[in-house]
Write an enzyme that holds these catalytic residues in place. Structure first.
Site, mmCIF file in Angstrom:
data_model
loop_
_atom_site.group_PDB
_atom_site.id
_atom_site.type_symbol
_atom_site.label_atom_id
_atom_site.label_comp_id
_atom_site.label_asym_id
_atom_site.label_seq_id
_atom_site.Cartn_x
_atom_site.Cartn_y
_atom_site.Cartn_z
ATOM 1 N N ASP A 25 4.402 -5.532 -0.444
ATOM 2 C CA ASP A 25 5.838 -5.747 -0.241
ATOM 3 C C ASP A 25 6.596 -5.617 -1.564
ATOM 4 O O ASP A 25 6.047 -5.915 -2.631
ATOM 5 C CB ASP A 25 6.050 -7.151 0.353
ATOM 6 C CG ASP A 25 7.444 -7.314 0.946
ATOM 7 O OD1 ASP A 25 8.147 -6.304 1.126
ATOM 8 O OD2 ASP A 25 7.825 -8.460 1.222
ATOM 9 N N HIS A 42 8.646 3.469 -2.594
ATOM 10 C CA HIS A 42 7.461 3.742 -1.774
ATOM 11 C C HIS A 42 6.536 4.725 -2.499
ATOM 12 O O HIS A 42 5.321 4.595 -2.452
ATOM 13 C CB HIS A 42 7.872 4.303 -0.415
ATOM 14 C CG HIS A 42 8.692 3.336 0.398
ATOM 15 N ND1 HIS A 42 8.346 2.015 0.549
ATOM 16 C CD2 HIS A 42 9.851 3.492 1.098
ATOM 17 C CE1 HIS A 42 9.247 1.400 1.316
ATOM 18 N NE2 HIS A 42 10.166 2.284 1.653
ATOM 19 N N LEU A 136 -16.779 1.572 0.224
ATOM 20 C CA LEU A 136 -15.635 0.759 0.641
ATOM 21 C C LEU A 136 -15.126 1.283 1.976
ATOM 22 O O LEU A 136 -15.022 2.491 2.177
ATOM 23 C CB LEU A 136 -14.506 0.883 -0.406
ATOM 24 C CG LEU A 136 -13.212 0.131 -0.100
ATOM 25 C CD1 LEU A 136 -13.386 -1.370 -0.371
ATOM 26 C CD2 LEU A 136 -12.045 0.644 -0.954
HETATM 27 C C1 FPP Z 1 7.215 -2.861 1.924
HETATM 28 O O1 FPP Z 1 8.224 -2.776 0.951
HETATM 29 C C2 FPP Z 1 6.423 -1.650 1.960
HETATM 30 C C3 FPP Z 1 6.394 -0.764 2.983
HETATM 31 C C4 FPP Z 1 7.181 -0.946 4.219
HETATM 32 C C5 FPP Z 1 5.611 0.476 2.932
HETATM 33 C C6 FPP Z 1 4.364 0.442 2.146
HETATM 34 C C7 FPP Z 1 4.059 1.834 1.714
HETATM 35 C C8 FPP Z 1 3.489 2.184 0.555
HETATM 36 C C9 FPP Z 1 2.942 1.198 -0.399
HETATM 37 C C10 FPP Z 1 3.398 3.608 0.119
HETATM 38 C C11 FPP Z 1 2.584 4.480 0.955
HETATM 39 C C12 FPP Z 1 1.225 3.960 1.191
HETATM 40 C C13 FPP Z 1 0.233 4.721 1.650
HETATM 41 C C14 FPP Z 1 -1.071 4.120 1.962
HETATM 42 C C15 FPP Z 1 0.403 6.147 1.830
HETATM 43 P P1 FPP Z 1 9.743 -2.944 1.407
HETATM 44 O O2 FPP Z 1 10.307 -1.587 1.637
HETATM 45 O O3 FPP Z 1 9.818 -3.859 2.586
HETATM 46 O O4 FPP Z 1 10.354 -3.602 0.115
HETATM 47 P P2 FPP Z 1 11.571 -4.638 0.052
HETATM 48 O O5 FPP Z 1 11.134 -5.881 0.763
HETATM 49 O O6 FPP Z 1 11.741 -4.848 -1.417
HETATM 50 O O7 FPP Z 1 12.749 -3.963 0.690
#
Ligand code: FPP
Length: 252
Positions: A25, A42, A136
């Site tokens: 997050d 992201h 893994l």
């Molecule tokens: C939460 O941050 C994260 C996500 C919804 C997406 C997670 C994706 C990645 C780490 C990148 C791609 C991963 C792979 C495996 C290809 P948020 O957007 O909710 O952040 P915020 O709470 O600060 O708005």
């Protein structure tokens, strides 16, 4: 402490968590604090994924489960959804060979019915090309919801009852677990959530019943091997009792 020192500490202590799950997050906040579009967060988060996979192998973790996209995330603006799906495809294109060389078996768990066909094809490719990886097991949770996972398991069981393959009294914890996306995998020993949010956000609700929690304030794109190793060191000092009293033997 340096990450190499933390790793030595993990090895010295022994018994690292078998299964680590992570709620990644803070990508959006990471980007916004730099005046960048959320998608840049992201993209940076994708690099942290690579680092954590390598760190997990070094630490001797057997299963790593990453919450990459929740069913609730479908409600985000389409530009962000498309960017996330595009990143997933890019990740698969860039990392499949490396993951295979690193002996990682990739599984993608979740309701993929809403995922577009190009991304579904990429998912199929990475899972087939990494079959047999034994260092893994990496679970990428895509379009995943803990509640839906449970509802779906109940629906499957009900269908079996209606076909007389099962009877209602057969239902127990094991039977339910076997119908979840995570069938056959031990429950997470450690759940890490980044960005300092103290909630589980519909993630693996059944499976985390006795999981140790680690909430860290680091935003996901800044999460490093060192943060992973620190969380593991902290986990190794926990007294896991599973409802028993101190000193009783706990089956592992
Ligand atoms: C939460 O941050 C994260 C996500 C919804 C997406 C997670 C994706 C990645 C780490 C990148 C791609 C991963 C792979 C495996 C290809 P948020 O957007 O909710 O952040 P915020 O709470 O600060 O708005």
């Amino acid at each position: 402490m340096k990450s190499s020192e933390l790793l030595a500490k993990i090895k010295l202590h022994g018994k690292p968590p078998r299964h680590v799950a992570i709620i990644m997050d803070g990508n959006g906040r990471w980007a916004e604090s730099r005046n960048l579009p959320r998608t840049a967060g992201h993209r940076a988060g994708m690099e942290a994924v690579r680092e954590v996979i390598e760190g997990s192998i070094e630490a001797g973790i057997e299963v790593l489960t990453l919450f990459a996209f929740s069913t609730e995330n479908w409600q985000r603006p389409s530009i962000e959804i498309n960017a996330l799906m595009g990143l997933l495809r890019l990740y698969i294109q860039k990392e499949t060979d490396r993951l295979r060389r690193m002996d990682v078996e990739v599984h993608v768990l979740g309701d993929l019915s809403n995922v577009d066909s190009t991304t579904r094809k990429a998912i199929k490719d990475i899972t087939t090309e990494t079959v047999g990886g034994s260092k893994l097991r990496l679970n990428l949770m895509i379009s995943y919801s803990g509640r839906k996972d449970l509802v779906e398991a109940c629906r499957l069981f009900a269908e079996e009852v209606s076909k007389q393959e099962m009877s209602p009294e057969d239902l127990n914890e094991e039977i339910l677990s076997e119908r979840l996306y995570t069938a056959g995998i031990s429950d997470p020993d450690l759940l890490i959530r980044t960005s300092g949010e103290f909630r589980v956000s519909n993630f693996m609700l059944w499976q985390i019943a006795y999981t140790e929690l680690s909430i860290v304030f680091t935003l996901w794109p800044d999460f490093s091997r060192k943060d992973l190793f620190s969380a593991i060191c902290d986990y190794q000092l926990r007294d896991r009792r599973f409802g028993r009293i101190a000193g009783q033997r706990i089956p592992r």
